[in-house]
Design a protein around this motif. Structure first.
Motif, PDB file in Angstrom:
ATOM      1  N   MET A 103       0.829  -1.203   0.000  1.00  0.00           N
ATOM      2  CA  MET A 103       0.000   0.000   0.000  1.00  0.00           C
ATOM      3  C   MET A 103       0.871   1.262   0.000  1.00  0.00           C
ATOM      4  SD  MET A 103      -3.280   1.231   1.409  1.00  0.00           S
ATOM      5  CE  MET A 103      -3.725   0.839   3.060  1.00  0.00           C
ATOM      6  N   ILE A 124       9.327   0.818  16.461  1.00  0.00           N
ATOM      7  CA  ILE A 124       8.829   0.659  15.083  1.00  0.00           C
ATOM      8  C   ILE A 124       7.300   0.653  15.042  1.00  0.00           C
ATOM      9  CG2 ILE A 124       8.627  -1.044  13.216  1.00  0.00           C
ATOM     10  CD1 ILE A 124      11.579  -1.820  13.891  1.00  0.00           C
ATOM     11  N   ALA A 130       4.468   1.843  12.178  1.00  0.00           N
ATOM     12  CA  ALA A 130       3.829   0.849  11.298  1.00  0.00           C
ATOM     13  C   ALA A 130       2.365   0.647  11.697  1.00  0.00           C
ATOM     14  CB  ALA A 130       4.587  -0.476  11.384  1.00  0.00           C
TER      15      ALA A 130
HETATM   16  C1  LIG Z   1       8.402  -1.751  10.033  1.00  0.00           C
HETATM   17  C2  LIG Z   1       7.416  -1.254   9.042  1.00  0.00           C
HETATM   18  C3  LIG Z   1       6.738  -2.155   8.242  1.00  0.00           C
HETATM   19  C4  LIG Z   1       5.836  -1.701   7.273  1.00  0.00           C
HETATM   20  N1  LIG Z   1       5.226  -2.613   6.447  1.00  0.00           N
HETATM   21  C5  LIG Z   1       4.394  -2.167   5.478  1.00  0.00           C
HETATM   22  C6  LIG Z   1       3.808  -3.089   4.546  1.00  0.00           C
HETATM   23  O1  LIG Z   1       4.028  -4.291   4.618  1.00  0.00           O
HETATM   24  N2  LIG Z   1       3.012  -2.595   3.565  1.00  0.00           N
HETATM   25  C7  LIG Z   1       2.742  -1.270   3.438  1.00  0.00           C
HETATM   26  O2  LIG Z   1       2.004  -0.906   2.541  1.00  0.00           O
HETATM   27  N3  LIG Z   1       3.301  -0.371   4.306  1.00  0.00           N
HETATM   28  C8  LIG Z   1       4.116  -0.790   5.296  1.00  0.00           C
HETATM   29  N4  LIG Z   1       4.706   0.100   6.169  1.00  0.00           N
HETATM   30  C9  LIG Z   1       4.442   1.509   6.007  1.00  0.00           C
HETATM   31  C10 LIG Z   1       3.524   2.045   7.080  1.00  0.00           C
HETATM   32  O3  LIG Z   1       2.218   1.587   6.880  1.00  0.00           O
HETATM   33  C11 LIG Z   1       3.672   3.561   6.992  1.00  0.00           C
HETATM   34  O4  LIG Z   1       4.957   3.868   7.499  1.00  0.00           O
HETATM   35  C12 LIG Z   1       2.625   4.314   7.757  1.00  0.00           C
HETATM   36  O5  LIG Z   1       1.351   4.122   7.217  1.00  0.00           O
HETATM   37  C13 LIG Z   1       2.940   5.803   7.732  1.00  0.00           C
HETATM   38  O6  LIG Z   1       3.167   6.240   6.413  1.00  0.00           O
HETATM   39  P1  LIG Z   1       4.529   6.994   6.038  1.00  0.00           P
HETATM   40  O7  LIG Z   1       5.673   6.248   6.616  1.00  0.00           O
HETATM   41  O8  LIG Z   1       4.504   7.235   4.587  1.00  0.00           O
HETATM   42  O9  LIG Z   1       4.428   8.347   6.856  1.00  0.00           O
HETATM   43  P2  LIG Z   1       4.088   9.756   6.227  1.00  0.00           P
HETATM   44  O10 LIG Z   1       2.795   9.686   5.500  1.00  0.00           O
HETATM   45  O11 LIG Z   1       5.296  10.223   5.505  1.00  0.00           O
HETATM   46  O12 LIG Z   1       3.895  10.593   7.546  1.00  0.00           O
HETATM   47  C14 LIG Z   1       5.045  11.070   8.285  1.00  0.00           C
HETATM   48  C15 LIG Z   1       4.630  11.501   9.658  1.00  0.00           C
HETATM   49  O13 LIG Z   1       3.715  12.571   9.568  1.00  0.00           O
HETATM   50  C16 LIG Z   1       2.960  12.625  10.759  1.00  0.00           C
HETATM   51  N5  LIG Z   1       1.526  12.688  10.445  1.00  0.00           N
HETATM   52  C17 LIG Z   1       0.857  11.923   9.546  1.00  0.00           C
HETATM   53  N6  LIG Z   1      -0.450  12.249   9.538  1.00  0.00           N
HETATM   54  C18 LIG Z   1      -0.605  13.239  10.451  1.00  0.00           C
HETATM   55  C19 LIG Z   1      -1.720  14.005  10.900  1.00  0.00           C
HETATM   56  N7  LIG Z   1      -2.953  13.806  10.419  1.00  0.00           N
HETATM   57  N8  LIG Z   1      -1.512  14.935  11.845  1.00  0.00           N
HETATM   58  C20 LIG Z   1      -0.272  15.137  12.357  1.00  0.00           C
HETATM   59  N9  LIG Z   1       0.808  14.442  11.979  1.00  0.00           N
HETATM   60  C21 LIG Z   1       0.647  13.507  11.029  1.00  0.00           C
HETATM   61  C22 LIG Z   1       3.290  11.361  11.555  1.00  0.00           C
HETATM   62  O14 LIG Z   1       4.232  11.664  12.575  1.00  0.00           O
HETATM   63  C23 LIG Z   1       3.895  10.469  10.505  1.00  0.00           C
HETATM   64  O15 LIG Z   1       4.776   9.514  11.089  1.00  0.00           O
HETATM   65  C24 LIG Z   1       5.597  -0.322   7.138  1.00  0.00           C
HETATM   66  C25 LIG Z   1       6.267   0.594   7.968  1.00  0.00           C
HETATM   67  C26 LIG Z   1       7.166   0.137   8.904  1.00  0.00           C
HETATM   68  C27 LIG Z   1       7.898   1.121   9.773  1.00  0.00           C
END
Ligand SMILES: Cc1cc2nc3c(=O)[nH]c(=O)nc-3n(C[C@H](O)[C@H](O)[C@H](O)COP(=O)(O)OP(=O)(O)OC[C@H]3O[C@@H](n4cnc5c(N)ncnc54)[C@H](O)[C@@H]3O)c2cc1C
Length: 408
Positions: free
Chosen positions: A130, A368, A372
């Motif tokens: 995703m 983590i 996640a």
């Molecule tokens: C170990 C691990 C495994 C994962 N496995 C999968 C997987 O198998 N498949 C998959 O699709 N994804 C996976 N992910 C991704 C995970 O789902 C995303 O990291 C998560 O949804 C957040 O998206 P992003 O990292 O793009 O953060 P971003 O969208 O870049 O957001 C960055 C930061 O912005 C802040 N933020 C976000 N929204 C708001 C808000 N409304 N108000 C204030 N602050 C906000 C938060 O602090 C957030 O951490 C994994 C992540 C990790 C760390």
């Protein structure tokens, strides 16, 4: 906390506890610290789990599981959190466990046989795709840019995903893609089963990251370019991708809560043993009031976290979508877990960050999981939205009179 769990759940949890104490922890303790676990060792533990009748407890019996519902499965997940080896051994490990739930709910009979059965049997692994790089979907999944377009009797997928757990090792992906760009993403997205050997898939790299080295877990960046799948690889109905993912989210968050309360429990078990043995300035660490009170705080918060997850599961079982309750549980439990593991790590001194004890691994895991499966802020967004949707009109009415000098 027996009064919150059914007799069936308690019985299976006890079997799992014995399995972990008798089989899993001795193996875990004998492994050279920090080295990747050999796959045949996990396979041996799976055989033992099958023989003890506790393999894939969350799956239906016809697939070799125990058919536990969410409420009964939660304490089992909690036990499994006590060792990183227990989860793959019992086949309750992410991300495959999440894929299994998705397929179990949505797969056609043919998809069930082709993809779900071998996944439950641990013959293959899967990945859920995703999240996307900077301009795409992440915390805000409505930003998903990956497209799937109809082409003859199939679909062609183009997109760029990253942080995809198992991405370079999976036999197949479940890919979230926009299928109708003219409607809101919640109505115009679909999920597809995509075999990993389909032409057009390129694993760019496994992303370097904190923790998880012991199980060799990878999170990958993957390109999908002109990737063609037949119509029968659509998972669930066209346009329902997000609706299906949302329904999966509550159980997924609660199972994560329980894994991580189990991990925090293990950290406290280790810390309390260490503190009882280690002497400093004339007493054991356990006899010093400050760390003793830290443990009291940790025990109290962990108990509250465990109750919150059970409360959400109760609401879910009663027919609520339990979204707010699950977000509260995920936010609270994972923060408590991080705090508890940090306390455990501190009271063990250098051994806290050493690799002979499991604490540094648990610390990385706890950090983590606050990102996640939806970062803290996404959970708080759900909780706050509900709070402000339910503002008390009588309080608003009372406030509105504040500007009136003749108010009673
Ligand atoms: C170990 C691990 C495994 C994962 N496995 C999968 C997987 O198998 N498949 C998959 O699709 N994804 C996976 N992910 C991704 C995970 O789902 C995303 O990291 C998560 O949804 C957040 O998206 P992003 O990292 O793009 O953060 P971003 O969208 O870049 O957001 C960055 C930061 O912005 C802040 N933020 C976000 N929204 C708001 C808000 N409304 N108000 C204030 N602050 C906000 C938060 O602090 C957030 O951490 C994994 C992540 C990790 C760390």
């Amino acid at each position: 906390m027996p009064h919150h769990d059914s007799d069936r759940a308690l019985e299976v949890t006890e079997q799992v506890r014995e399995f972990i104490d008798e089989e899993v922890l001795p193996v875990e303790r004998a492994l050279p610290p920090g080295e990747e676990v050999p796959e045949d060792l996990v396979e041996d533990l799976r055989t033992e789990a099958r023989e003890r009748g506790i393999y894939a407890p969350q799956m239906p019996e016809d697939l070799g599981g125990l058919g536990l519902d969410l409420r009964d499965a939660l304490p089992v997940y909690e036990q499994s959190g006590r060792s990183y080896l227990a989860q793959p051994a019992m086949r309750v490990d992410a991300p495959d466990e999440g894929t299994m739930h998705l397929l179990e709910r949505l797969a056609t009979d043919a998809q069930r046989e082709e993809w779900l059965r071998p996944l439950v049997d641990a013959e293959v692994s899967s990945a859920f795709a995703m999240t996307e790089p900077m301009q795409g979907g992440g915390a805000d999944p409505t930003m998903v840019k990956t497209r799937a377009e109809r082409d003859g009797d199939g679909w062609v997928i183009d997109g760029h995903k990253w942080w995809i757990t198992n991405g370079s090792e999976a036999a197949f992906f479940v890919v979230m893609a926009r299928t109708d760009p003219d409607v809101h993403p919640y109505e115009g997205s679909s999920m597809f089963i995509v075999p990993a050997d389909t032409p057009g898939i390129e694993v760019v790299r496994d992303l370097p990251h904190l923790g998880e080295a012991t199980l060799g877990t990878v999170h990958s960046e993957v390109l999908f370019e002109n990737v063609r799948v037949p119509e029968e690889n659509l998972l669930g109905e066209e346009g329902e991708g997000f609706a299906h993912a949302q329904k999966r989210m509550v159980p997924a968050r609660l199972t994560q809560c329980m894994r991580h309360s189990g991990k925090a429990r293990r950290a406290l078990d280790v810390a309390e043993a260490f503190m009882s043995e280690r002497e400093v300035f004339g007493d054991t660490v356990a006899e010093k009031q400050a760390p003793r009170f830290d443990i009291a705080d940790a025990e109290t918060k962990l108990r509250a976290a465990r109750l919150l997850a059970r409360d959400a599961a109760r609401a879910h079982a009663a027919g609520s979508d339990a979204r707010v309750e699950a977000s509260m549980a995920k936010y609270f439990t994972t923060n408590v877990s991080q705090e508890v593991v940090d306390t455990a790590l501190q009271v063990c001194g250098a051994n806290g960050i050493g690799m002979d004890l499991p604490l540094s691994q648990l610390f990385a895991d706890a950090r983590i999981i606050r990102i996640a499966d939806g970062p803290d802020e996404v959970q708080k967004r759900v909780i706050a939205r509900d709070a402000f949707e339910n503002v008390d009109e009588r309080e608003v009415e009372h406030l509105s009179r504040f500007g009136d000098p003749r108010r009673p």
